[in-house]
Design an enzyme around this catalytic site. Structure first.
Site, PDB file in Angstrom:
ATOM      1  N   ASP A  66      21.362  53.608  38.502  1.00  0.00           N
ATOM      2  CA  ASP A  66      22.064  53.714  39.783  1.00  0.00           C
ATOM      3  C   ASP A  66      23.471  53.130  39.695  1.00  0.00           C
ATOM      4  O   ASP A  66      24.451  53.768  40.091  1.00  0.00           O
ATOM      5  CB  ASP A  66      21.273  52.999  40.879  1.00  0.00           C
ATOM      6  CG  ASP A  66      19.839  53.486  40.960  1.00  0.00           C
ATOM      7  OD1 ASP A  66      19.009  52.945  40.210  1.00  0.00           O
ATOM      8  OD2 ASP A  66      19.568  54.399  41.754  1.00  0.00           O
ATOM      9  N   GLU A 119      19.056  59.832  34.652  1.00  0.00           N
ATOM     10  CA  GLU A 119      20.059  60.759  35.177  1.00  0.00           C
ATOM     11  C   GLU A 119      21.401  60.612  34.476  1.00  0.00           C
ATOM     12  O   GLU A 119      21.997  61.600  34.055  1.00  0.00           O
ATOM     13  CB  GLU A 119      20.261  60.542  36.681  1.00  0.00           C
ATOM     14  CG  GLU A 119      21.320  61.451  37.281  1.00  0.00           C
ATOM     15  CD  GLU A 119      21.407  61.375  38.798  1.00  0.00           C
ATOM     16  OE1 GLU A 119      22.532  61.433  39.326  1.00  0.00           O
ATOM     17  OE2 GLU A 119      20.361  61.264  39.451  1.00  0.00           O
TER      18      GLU A 119
END
Length: 395
Positions: free
Chosen positions: A22, A280
């Site tokens: 994140d 990601e």
């Protein structure tokens, strides 16, 4: 040069959920907003100690500081009372982290409404374009859902313009040797026929991959940043690995790397012939570098992550993107096996071993496909630019 006539003050909010994923995305986005687009940026982060791994100069004892031209503020439970003028012109909730109620109250009192954006997680699922830029009324304000993506009608992927030049730079033998030497590794390892990076979660398929690499017909150099896959690597080697050391098994050399800065990790991806990536951020970087990559997706409850994997494979291996059906079958099988998906027909042992070798034989064709895929993604525009264009029209 950035267009300063469109300069806005951006507030990015980030809760660190999965160690570095994140904050890795938010830190890259913050720097690109400043460096490429000339925006003022304040980044609110709840876990400064995790952030410091990416930004070693960060002082975790400070509630507010500036790093690389970006204001960093600690997002503590006791959130400070801000005036309307102290809120951002553009406010980005990263990954539905939910703004503090006192911050929302201050936004409500602004003379001119802020552009409030919920930056969503990346997904290739077919519903994403229909929800990209959708609006939601919240507390008398309007929030926009902004979806990164792989197809037209989404926000694209995070990528700086200069990133595409990095593989050519790292293809130079001198650059590879300098990179390896910076981690205390023998420069001669740059001469191995195949360079592979491994960044993954714990994975029961790891041993089969290592067995296959050990018996590959060419010399292989596997570079492993220390992390959650390290325990499985230690089990296979039968010893405890240390960063900066190389371990030899047959034609396979395994070098363990320490935690790296984002620019260093980009260099690693750019120099390797194949990148095994996770989550990601590294997943996006490998694609935007135009390199062959194998994705270890973050596991979710009730195997919801496997639906996301299949959605991505539906695009990545689609006939319009990959006409080579042999390669497409190898890739789909490898992605499923690496993620232990039920759809994978591969078992452990000789069958998986043969499949890994078949995939390595396909690397030249895979590289061609990776380059074409990269160009297709670049045509969507990069995420930071798309965010700036959207927000500029609304503030």
């Amino acid at each position: 040069m950035p267009d300063l006539t469109s300069q806005r003050h951006w507030h990015l909010f980030c809760r660190v959920i999965d160690n570095f994923g994140d904050i890795g995305v938010c830190w890259r986005l913050a720097r690109q907003l400043l460096q490429q687009h000339g925006q003022q940026v304040t980044l609110w982060v709840d876990d400064l100690s995790s952030f410091r791994a990416l930004c070693p100069a960060l002082d975790c004892s400070l509630a507010e500081q500036q790093q690389q031209g970006i204001v960093i503020r600690h997002w503590a439970e006791d959130f400070p009372q801000l005036s309307p003028l102290q809120t951002g012109d553009v406010v980005v909730e990263a990954f539905a982290c939910e703004l503090p109620q006192s911050y929302i109250a201050a936004m409500q009192q602004r003379e001119h409404a802020a552009c409030w954006i919920n930056l969503e997680y990346l997904s290739a699922e077919d519903w994403v374009p229909g929800f990209h830029l959708s609006q939601s009324p919240v507390h008398g304000l309007s929030k926009t859902f902004f979806f990164p993506g792989f197809v037209s009608g989404t926000g694209g992927l995070l990528c700086e313009p200069e990133l595409a030049q990095l593989p050519q730079q790292m293809a130079e033998p001198a650059a590879r040797r300098t990179f390896l030497s910076s981690f205390g590794l023998a420069p001669a390892l740059a001469d191995c026929a195949l360079q592979i990076s491994l960044f993954a979660y714990e994975n029961p398929a790891l041993a089969g991959l290592l067995d296959a690499l050990q018996t590959w017909r060419q010399t292989v150099h596997l570079l492993v940043p220390a992390g959650r896959v390290s325990a499985g690597l230690d089990d296979w080697l039968g010893e405890t690995t240390q960063a900066g050391h190389t371990y030899q098994r047959g034609r396979l050399s395994i070098s363990v790397l320490p935690f790296m800065s984002q620019p260093q990790y980009d260099q690693l991806l750019a120099m390797c012939d194949l990148n095994l990536v996770r989550g990601e951020e590294s997943f996006v970087r490998a694609q935007m570098l135009g390199k062959p990559m194998l994705w270890h997706i973050y596991r979710q409850e009730e195997d919801a992550h496997l639906e996301k994997l299949e959605a991505f494979l539906g695009l990545y291996c689609d006939r319009n993107n990959l006409s080579d059906r042999v390669l497409a079958e190898h890739l789909a099988g490898a992605f499923r096996h690496w993620n232990q998906a039920p759809e994978s027909a591969l078992a452990a042992g000789a069958e998986a071993h043969e499949h890994w070798h078949g995939l390595l034989q396909q690397l030249p064709a895979w590289q061609t496909h990776a380059g074409a895929w990269q160009q297709q993604l670049q045509a969507l525009g990069d995420l930071a630019s798309n965010l700036v264009h959207y927000a500029t029209d609304r503030v």
